[in-house]
Design a protein around this motif. Structure first.
Motif, short mmCIF file in Angstrom:
data_model
loop_
_atom_site.label_atom_id
_atom_site.label_comp_id
_atom_site.label_asym_id
_atom_site.label_seq_id
_atom_site.Cartn_x
_atom_site.Cartn_y
_atom_site.Cartn_z
N GLU A 48 0.86 -1.19 0.00
CA GLU A 48 0.00 0.00 0.00
C GLU A 48 0.89 1.23 0.00
O GLU A 48 1.93 1.25 0.66
N MET A 49 0.48 2.24 -0.76
CA MET A 49 1.23 3.49 -0.81
C MET A 49 0.23 4.62 -1.01
O MET A 49 -0.74 4.47 -1.76
N ASP A 50 0.44 5.71 -0.33
CA ASP A 50 -0.40 6.89 -0.45
C ASP A 50 0.47 8.11 -0.65
O ASP A 50 1.55 8.21 -0.07
N TRP A 51 0.03 9.02 -1.49
CA TRP A 51 0.69 10.28 -1.65
C TRP A 51 -0.33 11.39 -1.81
O TRP A 51 -1.44 11.15 -2.21
N GLU A 52 0.14 12.62 -1.60
CA GLU A 52 -0.70 13.80 -1.80
C GLU A 52 0.14 14.85 -2.52
O GLU A 52 1.28 15.12 -2.12
N VAL A 53 -0.42 15.40 -3.60
CA VAL A 53 0.31 16.38 -4.41
C VAL A 53 -0.63 17.52 -4.79
O VAL A 53 -1.85 17.37 -4.74
N PRO A 54 -0.08 18.65 -5.24
CA PRO A 54 -0.93 19.72 -5.75
C PRO A 54 -1.69 19.22 -7.00
O PRO A 54 -1.18 18.40 -7.76
N VAL A 55 -2.89 19.73 -7.20
CA VAL A 55 -3.71 19.31 -8.35
C VAL A 55 -2.96 19.51 -9.66
O VAL A 55 -3.09 18.69 -10.58
N THR A 56 -2.16 20.54 -9.76
CA THR A 56 -1.41 20.80 -10.99
C THR A 56 -0.40 19.69 -11.30
O THR A 56 0.08 19.58 -12.42
N TYR A 57 -0.11 18.85 -10.33
CA TYR A 57 0.83 17.74 -10.48
C TYR A 57 0.12 16.46 -10.92
O TYR A 57 0.74 15.41 -11.03
N LEU A 58 -1.18 16.53 -11.20
CA LEU A 58 -1.97 15.33 -11.54
C LEU A 58 -1.33 14.45 -12.61
O LEU A 58 -1.13 13.26 -12.37
N PRO A 59 -0.99 14.95 -13.80
CA PRO A 59 -0.42 14.05 -14.81
C PRO A 59 0.87 13.36 -14.34
O PRO A 59 1.02 12.15 -14.52
N GLN A 60 1.79 14.11 -13.75
CA GLN A 60 3.03 13.51 -13.27
C GLN A 60 2.77 12.57 -12.11
O GLN A 60 3.40 11.53 -11.98
N GLY A 61 1.81 12.92 -11.25
CA GLY A 61 1.45 12.06 -10.13
C GLY A 61 0.94 10.71 -10.59
O GLY A 61 1.28 9.67 -10.03
N LEU A 62 0.12 10.71 -11.65
CA LEU A 62 -0.37 9.44 -12.20
C LEU A 62 0.77 8.62 -12.77
O LEU A 62 0.85 7.41 -12.56
N ASP A 63 1.67 9.28 -13.50
CA ASP A 63 2.84 8.58 -14.03
C ASP A 63 3.68 7.99 -12.90
O ASP A 63 4.13 6.84 -12.99
N ASP A 64 3.88 8.75 -11.85
CA ASP A 64 4.66 8.26 -10.70
C ASP A 64 4.00 7.05 -10.06
O ASP A 64 4.68 6.09 -9.68
N ALA A 65 2.68 7.08 -9.93
CA ALA A 65 1.95 5.96 -9.32
C ALA A 65 2.10 4.69 -10.17
O ALA A 65 2.34 3.61 -9.65
N VAL A 66 1.97 4.84 -11.49
CA VAL A 66 2.12 3.69 -12.39
C VAL A 66 3.54 3.14 -12.31
O VAL A 66 3.76 1.93 -12.23
N GLN A 67 4.54 4.02 -12.31
CA GLN A 67 5.93 3.57 -12.20
C GLN A 67 6.18 2.85 -10.88
O GLN A 67 6.90 1.84 -10.84
N PHE A 68 5.59 3.36 -9.80
CA PHE A 68 5.73 2.72 -8.49
C PHE A 68 5.20 1.28 -8.55
O PHE A 68 5.85 0.34 -8.09
N VAL A 69 4.01 1.10 -9.12
CA VAL A 69 3.41 -0.24 -9.21
C VAL A 69 4.26 -1.14 -10.10
O VAL A 69 4.50 -2.31 -9.76
N ARG A 70 4.73 -0.63 -11.22
CA ARG A 70 5.57 -1.46 -12.11
C ARG A 70 6.85 -1.90 -11.41
O ARG A 70 7.30 -3.04 -11.58
N LYS A 71 7.45 -1.01 -10.62
CA LYS A 71 8.64 -1.41 -9.86
C LYS A 71 8.28 -2.48 -8.84
O LYS A 71 9.04 -3.41 -8.61
N TRP A 72 7.12 -2.35 -8.22
CA TRP A 72 6.70 -3.35 -7.25
C TRP A 72 6.50 -4.69 -7.95
O TRP A 72 6.91 -5.73 -7.41
#
Length: 75
Positions: A48-72
């Protein structure tokens, strides 16, 4: 709009049958929360992982989440 008061989610899986869910909550106070969790994993491992970012970071935040899961998946 992207949000209608509810969150959004996706499921990612790998060739070994593992599956994770990534979901985002509706924006609040200019921030957006991302979450990732294992749904099906080897030997019922927990992730399980949780993060919080500014709304303007939405596209990069989604990319980061997908990369995190792929690494897992590649652990």
């Amino acid at each position: 709009t992207l949000f209608d008061g509810t969150g959004r989610s996706i499921f990612l899986s790998d060739e070994n049958g593992e599956c994770c869910q990534i979901w985002i909550d509706a924006p609040e106070s200019g921030k957006i929360k991302f979450h990732a969790a294992a749904v099906e994993s080897k030997e019922d491992e927990q992730m399980e992982m949780d993060w919080e970012v500014p709304v303007t970071y939405l596209p990069q935040g989604l990319d980061d989440a997908v990369q995190f899961v792929r690494k897992w998946f590649g652990r």
